[in-house]
Write a protein that holds these residues in place. Sequence first.
Motif, short mmCIF file in Angstrom:
data_model
loop_
_atom_site.label_atom_id
_atom_site.label_comp_id
_atom_site.label_asym_id
_atom_site.label_seq_id
_atom_site.Cartn_x
_atom_site.Cartn_y
_atom_site.Cartn_z
N THR A 1 51.08 1.96 58.42
CA THR A 1 50.44 2.27 57.14
C THR A 1 50.61 3.74 56.83
OG1 THR A 1 48.33 2.74 58.18
CG2 THR A 1 48.71 0.47 57.49
N ASN A 2 50.36 4.08 55.59
CA ASN A 2 50.48 5.48 55.17
C ASN A 2 49.51 6.38 55.91
OD1 ASN A 2 52.55 5.16 53.36
ND2 ASN A 2 51.18 4.53 51.73
N ARG A 3 48.36 5.87 56.27
CA ARG A 3 47.38 6.69 56.98
C ARG A 3 47.90 7.11 58.34
NH1 ARG A 3 42.86 2.79 57.30
NH2 ARG A 3 44.51 1.40 56.69
N MET A 4 48.60 6.22 59.02
CA MET A 4 49.05 6.50 60.38
C MET A 4 50.35 7.30 60.42
SD MET A 4 48.18 2.93 62.27
CE MET A 4 48.61 3.56 63.86
N MET A 5 51.18 7.13 59.41
CA MET A 5 52.52 7.72 59.47
C MET A 5 52.69 8.90 58.51
SD MET A 5 53.97 5.89 61.76
CE MET A 5 55.67 6.29 61.56
N GLY A 6 51.64 9.35 57.89
CA GLY A 6 51.74 10.52 57.03
C GLY A 6 52.54 10.31 55.77
N GLY A 7 52.47 9.15 55.16
CA GLY A 7 53.14 8.91 53.88
C GLY A 7 54.56 8.38 53.99
N LYS A 8 55.14 8.29 55.16
CA LYS A 8 56.51 7.82 55.32
C LYS A 8 56.57 6.38 55.82
CE LYS A 8 58.01 12.46 56.32
NZ LYS A 8 58.49 13.39 57.29
N ALA A 9 55.45 5.72 55.82
CA ALA A 9 55.39 4.40 56.43
C ALA A 9 56.03 3.31 55.58
CB ALA A 9 53.94 4.03 56.71
N THR A 10 56.05 3.44 54.27
CA THR A 10 56.57 2.37 53.42
C THR A 10 58.04 2.10 53.74
OG1 THR A 10 55.01 2.93 51.69
CG2 THR A 10 56.90 1.60 51.06
N VAL A 11 58.83 3.14 53.83
CA VAL A 11 60.26 2.97 54.14
C VAL A 11 60.44 2.39 55.53
CG1 VAL A 11 62.44 4.19 54.49
CG2 VAL A 11 60.95 4.81 52.57
N LEU A 12 59.71 2.91 56.50
CA LEU A 12 59.80 2.40 57.87
C LEU A 12 59.36 0.94 57.94
CD1 LEU A 12 60.37 2.88 60.85
CD2 LEU A 12 58.01 3.70 61.08
N ARG A 13 58.26 0.63 57.25
CA ARG A 13 57.75 -0.75 57.26
C ARG A 13 58.77 -1.70 56.65
NH1 ARG A 13 53.33 -0.53 54.03
NH2 ARG A 13 54.36 -1.63 52.35
N ILE A 14 59.37 -1.31 55.55
CA ILE A 14 60.37 -2.18 54.90
C ILE A 14 61.59 -2.34 55.81
CG2 ILE A 14 61.97 -2.32 52.96
CD1 ILE A 14 59.70 -1.17 51.22
N LEU A 15 62.02 -1.27 56.46
CA LEU A 15 63.15 -1.38 57.39
C LEU A 15 62.83 -2.33 58.54
CD1 LEU A 15 64.43 2.31 57.56
CD2 LEU A 15 65.56 0.34 56.51
N VAL A 16 61.63 -2.23 59.09
CA VAL A 16 61.23 -3.12 60.18
C VAL A 16 61.18 -4.56 59.68
CG1 VAL A 16 59.33 -3.73 61.72
CG2 VAL A 16 60.04 -1.36 61.51
N GLU A 17 60.64 -4.77 58.48
CA GLU A 17 60.56 -6.13 57.93
C GLU A 17 61.95 -6.71 57.65
OE1 GLU A 17 57.94 -5.85 54.59
OE2 GLU A 17 56.16 -5.70 55.87
N VAL A 18 62.86 -5.88 57.17
CA VAL A 18 64.24 -6.34 56.95
C VAL A 18 64.89 -6.71 58.28
CG1 VAL A 18 66.55 -5.58 56.24
CG2 VAL A 18 64.59 -5.17 54.76
N LEU A 19 64.69 -5.90 59.30
CA LEU A 19 65.22 -6.20 60.63
C LEU A 19 64.64 -7.51 61.16
CD1 LEU A 19 66.87 -5.37 63.14
CD2 LEU A 19 64.81 -4.21 63.94
N LEU A 20 63.33 -7.68 61.03
CA LEU A 20 62.70 -8.93 61.50
C LEU A 20 63.18 -10.13 60.69
CD1 LEU A 20 59.05 -7.68 62.09
CD2 LEU A 20 60.75 -8.27 63.83
N GLY A 21 63.38 -9.95 59.40
CA GLY A 21 63.91 -11.02 58.56
C GLY A 21 65.32 -11.40 58.96
N ALA A 22 66.14 -10.40 59.26
CA ALA A 22 67.51 -10.66 59.70
C ALA A 22 67.53 -11.42 61.02
CB ALA A 22 68.30 -9.35 59.83
N VAL A 23 66.66 -11.05 61.93
CA VAL A 23 66.56 -11.76 63.21
C VAL A 23 66.11 -13.20 62.97
CG1 VAL A 23 65.27 -11.87 65.39
CG2 VAL A 23 66.19 -9.70 64.61
N ALA A 24 65.16 -13.41 62.06
CA ALA A 24 64.69 -14.76 61.75
C ALA A 24 65.81 -15.61 61.17
CB ALA A 24 63.51 -14.69 60.79
N VAL A 25 66.59 -15.05 60.27
CA VAL A 25 67.72 -15.80 59.69
C VAL A 25 68.76 -16.10 60.77
CG1 VAL A 25 69.68 -15.61 58.09
CG2 VAL A 25 67.39 -14.94 57.36
N PHE A 26 69.04 -15.14 61.63
CA PHE A 26 69.99 -15.35 62.72
C PHE A 26 69.54 -16.50 63.61
CE2 PHE A 26 71.20 -14.50 67.15
CZ PHE A 26 72.59 -14.54 67.02
#
Length: 122
Positions: A85-110
Motif C-alpha cells: 500500500t501507499n502507506r508502507m511503500m512511500g507512494g510508490k506502491a501502486t506501480v509495484l503492486r500492479i507489477l506483482v499482480e501482472v506477474l501473478l496473472g502471468a503465472v496463473a495463465v501459464f
Amino acid sequence: MVKAVTGFGRSGLYDWFIQRVSAVVLVAYTLFIVGFIFLSKDFGYASWSALFEQRWVRVFSLVALFSTIAHAWIGLWSVVTDYLTNRMMGGKATVLRILVEVLLGAVAVFYAVWGIEILWGV
C-alpha cells in the motif's frame, strides 16, 4: 467513493463467494483423489491412466485446476493489496503492486495452459 485500480468491478462479497465455492470444489477433488488412491486394489500407472482417460475425471480435474487458480488469485490479490500500500511503500506502491499482480496473472495463465495441455494432450 474509492475505486480500486485493479479490482475490475469485483466486490468483497463476490470474492468471498468465489473463495468458498472454489474451496468446496478443492475439498471434493482432494477427497476423490485420496479415496481413489486408498480404495484402489491395484494402484499403479495402469489404473491411474485408466482413471484419467475418463472424460468426467478430466473435466473434474480441470474444474479443480481453475478453482485453484481462482482461489489463489483472490488470496494473493488480498495479500498484495494489503501489504503493498501507499502507506508502507512511500507512494510508490501502486506501480509495484500492479507489477506483482501482472506477474501473478502471468503465472496463473501459464499454469492454466499447462494444466489444459496435461489433461487434454493438446
